[in-house]
Design a protein around this motif. Structure first.
Motif, short mmCIF file in Angstrom:
data_model
loop_
_atom_site.label_atom_id
_atom_site.label_comp_id
_atom_site.label_asym_id
_atom_site.label_seq_id
_atom_site.Cartn_x
_atom_site.Cartn_y
_atom_site.Cartn_z
N HIS A 49 0.83 -1.21 0.00
CA HIS A 49 0.00 0.00 0.00
C HIS A 49 0.87 1.26 0.00
O HIS A 49 0.62 2.21 -0.74
N LEU A 50 1.88 1.25 0.87
CA LEU A 50 2.77 2.41 0.96
C LEU A 50 3.59 2.56 -0.31
O LEU A 50 3.85 3.68 -0.77
N LEU A 51 3.98 1.43 -0.88
CA LEU A 51 4.74 1.47 -2.13
C LEU A 51 3.90 2.05 -3.26
O LEU A 51 4.37 2.88 -4.04
N LYS A 52 2.63 1.63 -3.33
CA LYS A 52 1.74 2.13 -4.37
C LYS A 52 1.53 3.64 -4.25
O LYS A 52 1.44 4.35 -5.25
N MET A 249 7.94 11.50 -4.64
CA MET A 249 8.13 10.57 -3.52
C MET A 249 7.18 10.75 -2.36
O MET A 249 7.06 9.88 -1.52
N GLU A 250 6.51 11.88 -2.26
CA GLU A 250 5.64 12.12 -1.11
C GLU A 250 4.34 11.30 -1.22
O GLU A 250 3.57 11.49 -2.14
N GLY A 251 4.15 10.41 -0.27
CA GLY A 251 2.89 9.67 -0.18
C GLY A 251 2.32 9.74 1.21
O GLY A 251 1.64 8.83 1.69
N ILE A 252 2.57 10.88 1.88
CA ILE A 252 2.20 11.01 3.29
C ILE A 252 0.69 11.03 3.50
O ILE A 252 0.21 10.76 4.59
N ASN A 253 -0.06 11.34 2.46
CA ASN A 253 -1.52 11.42 2.61
C ASN A 253 -2.16 10.06 2.88
O ASN A 253 -3.30 10.00 3.35
N VAL A 254 -1.44 8.97 2.59
CA VAL A 254 -2.02 7.64 2.86
C VAL A 254 -1.33 6.94 4.03
O VAL A 254 -1.69 5.81 4.37
N VAL A 255 -0.36 7.59 4.64
CA VAL A 255 0.42 6.95 5.69
C VAL A 255 -0.43 6.60 6.90
O VAL A 255 -0.41 5.46 7.40
N VAL A 277 11.88 0.21 4.98
CA VAL A 277 12.10 -0.70 3.85
C VAL A 277 11.48 -0.13 2.58
O VAL A 277 12.09 -0.14 1.50
N THR A 278 10.25 0.39 2.71
CA THR A 278 9.57 0.95 1.54
C THR A 278 10.34 2.12 0.96
O THR A 278 10.55 2.20 -0.26
N MET A 279 10.77 3.04 1.80
CA MET A 279 11.43 4.24 1.30
C MET A 279 12.81 3.97 0.74
O MET A 279 13.25 4.64 -0.20
N VAL A 280 13.51 2.97 1.27
CA VAL A 280 14.79 2.59 0.68
C VAL A 280 14.57 2.04 -0.73
O VAL A 280 15.28 2.39 -1.68
N PHE A 281 13.54 1.21 -0.87
CA PHE A 281 13.21 0.66 -2.18
C PHE A 281 12.78 1.77 -3.14
O PHE A 281 13.21 1.81 -4.31
N VAL A 282 11.93 2.68 -2.66
CA VAL A 282 11.44 3.78 -3.50
C VAL A 282 12.59 4.68 -3.94
O VAL A 282 12.70 5.05 -5.12
#
Length: 450
Positions: A49-52, A249-255, A277-282
């Motif tokens: 979800h966070l990755l998406k 890169m900002e996906g804070i609205n779904v965090v 883990v998600t942000m390293v991958f992103v």
């Protein structure tokens, strides 16, 4: 008091303190134990979800972002933006959890966290708690509306590229294609329930995946050698890189929704943790796409790297069609949040007889607003920079910093006021992105469209 009495007094004091500590631990509220989620999300599900939320059209804009900064500063800048974005998410979630314990509630949304931070903060700011909640809601709406304006340009640019190839005798401007999209977008935005949007989400994800694979196939072929002028670009263009990278890169609205619905929320933060883990991958993916896309296309890199793909090859044309379809169906998903925020605030002023008509008018006006903004700034690259500088930086940088500072002000600012110094630097970074990003985007717009 003799020695025996003193010993008994110390023993009683020790026992009393131990009992008080035990009582305090027993009374301490653990929000995780009180979360009653009907369908909790697994740790792996939270990761996806966070990755998406962080992967989308912004990924395809990274080669254009590198064009404004160069190879070496681009790699460093991508890591820096990812680090700052991750930290801001971390302090927002940590503050929300602390406020859940103090307020004895199971979970808080993004806007509720902002409101509680001011309510439980210094006396001088308590009266602004309602205002900060509204500000957070409207910032969220601004992010979604600004992002959907970018989507309109994204779709229109892709359609123009496709139609110019198949119908070279009928060449229209990007603005015209934005106008063509108005009615279809109005119709799809009338879908009011999230469950009916799930098929669109699945289709959009599938189209984006295929598009990304085809784009990588072209991007990583025949990469030219690194030229000296590509290593670094003049500093005057760097603000466009920063605002584009933040947009991407900002996906804070779904965090907060993702963290609140996890089956094991303790795994969200920490090391390794879902967030890290998600942000390293992103960050790695964005850096690789931006770097090699820039090496491949150089100064010709456009706001979406799919626009650089050849027009006379079937896989490339499939990628352009699929990305247009994917972004079209993502549009109605992104419009859901701002429409919900606005409707909650105005529906009480509309009589029951006209509730349905009010919904239709609101949704139509919001679509018209996004299409109008797209027509006003018919350049994908510059609109991404402007939206990233204003809306995404406010939601992802400014608000988390203000919320953490308000919450910690009367509690714990760390040794040597480290929280104050750190958040001051983050605030200065936000102002740098806001002012320089807006200035660079508007200056480029004036120069291009005049």
């Amino acid at each position: 008091m003799d020695l025996n009495e003193l010993g008994e007094y110390q023993t009683r004091s020790t026992i009393t303190l131990a009992r008080e500590d035990q009582l305090e631990r027993d009374n301490k509220y653990d929000p995780f134990e009180h979360r009653n989620v009907t369908h909790p999300t697994s740790t792996v599900g939270a990761f996806f979800h966070l990755l998406k939320s962080s992967l989308g059209s912004g990924l395809l804009a990274m080669p254009a972002a590198f064009k404004h900064i160069g190879v070496i500063p681009g790699v460093i800048g991508t890591a820096l933006v990812a680090l700052i974005a991750t930290h801001c998410v971390h302090i927002l979630v940590s503050t929300s959890r602390a406020l859940c314990e103090e307020s004895r509630v199971a979970s808080l949304s993004y806007a509720e966290t902002c409101e509680k931070a001011f309510k439980h903060g210094p006396k001088r700011i308590k009266r602004f708690s309602t205002h900060i909640r509204h500000f957070a809601d409207f910032a969220m709406a601004g992010v979604c509306l600004g992002g959907t304006s970018v989507y309109v340009i994204f779709i229109a640019s892709s359609l123009k590229d496709i139609c110019d190839h198949f119908y070279p005798s009928h060449v229209y401007s990007v603005k015209t294609y934005c106008g063509f999209l108005l009615i279809p977008l109005i119709l799809t935005s009338q879908i009011r329930h999230l469950k009916f949007l799930v098929p669109f989400s699945l289709l959009a994800n599938l189209c984006l995946l295929v598009t990304f694979l085809i784009t990588c196939y072209y991007t990583f072929q025949d990469i030219p050698s690194v030229e000296p002028e590509k290593l670094a670009v003049g500093i005057t263009q760097w603000p466009l890189f920063l605002s584009t990278a933040i947009f991407a890169m900002e996906g804070i609205n779904v965090v907060m929704p993702v963290e609140n619905e996890m089956a094991n929320p303790k795994r969200f933060l920490g090391c390794p943790g879902v967030l890290n883990v998600t942000m390293v991958f992103v960050a790695t993916l964005y850096g690789v796409v931006g770097l090699f896309g820039f090496l491949k296309y150089g100064d010709e890199a456009q706001g979406s790297v799919t626009l650089n793909l050849p027009q006379d090859e079937i896989p490339a044309m499939v990628a352009k069609i699929l990305v247009a379809v994917a972004v079209f169906f993502t549009y109605c998903l992104q419009m859901y949040a701002p429409l919900d925020i606005l409707w909650i605030r105005i529906h009480s002023y509309i009589s029951g007889t006209y509730q349905n008509l009010g919904q239709i008018i609101l949704r139509t006006l919001c679509v018209v607003l996004t299409v109008t903004l797209a027509i006003a700034v018919p350049d994908l690259e510059l609109l991404i920079g402007l939206v990233g500088a204003i809306f995404f930086s406010t939601l992802g940088l400014l608000i988390p910093v203000v919320v953490q500072t308000a919450h910690c002000w009367d509690r714990n600012l760390g040794p040597y006021l480290v929280v104050v110094w750190k958040n001051t630097l983050l605030l200065l970074f936000y102002l740098l992105v806001l002012v320089s990003g807006c200035y660079a985007s508007i200056t480029e717009m004036v120069a291009k469209f005049s």
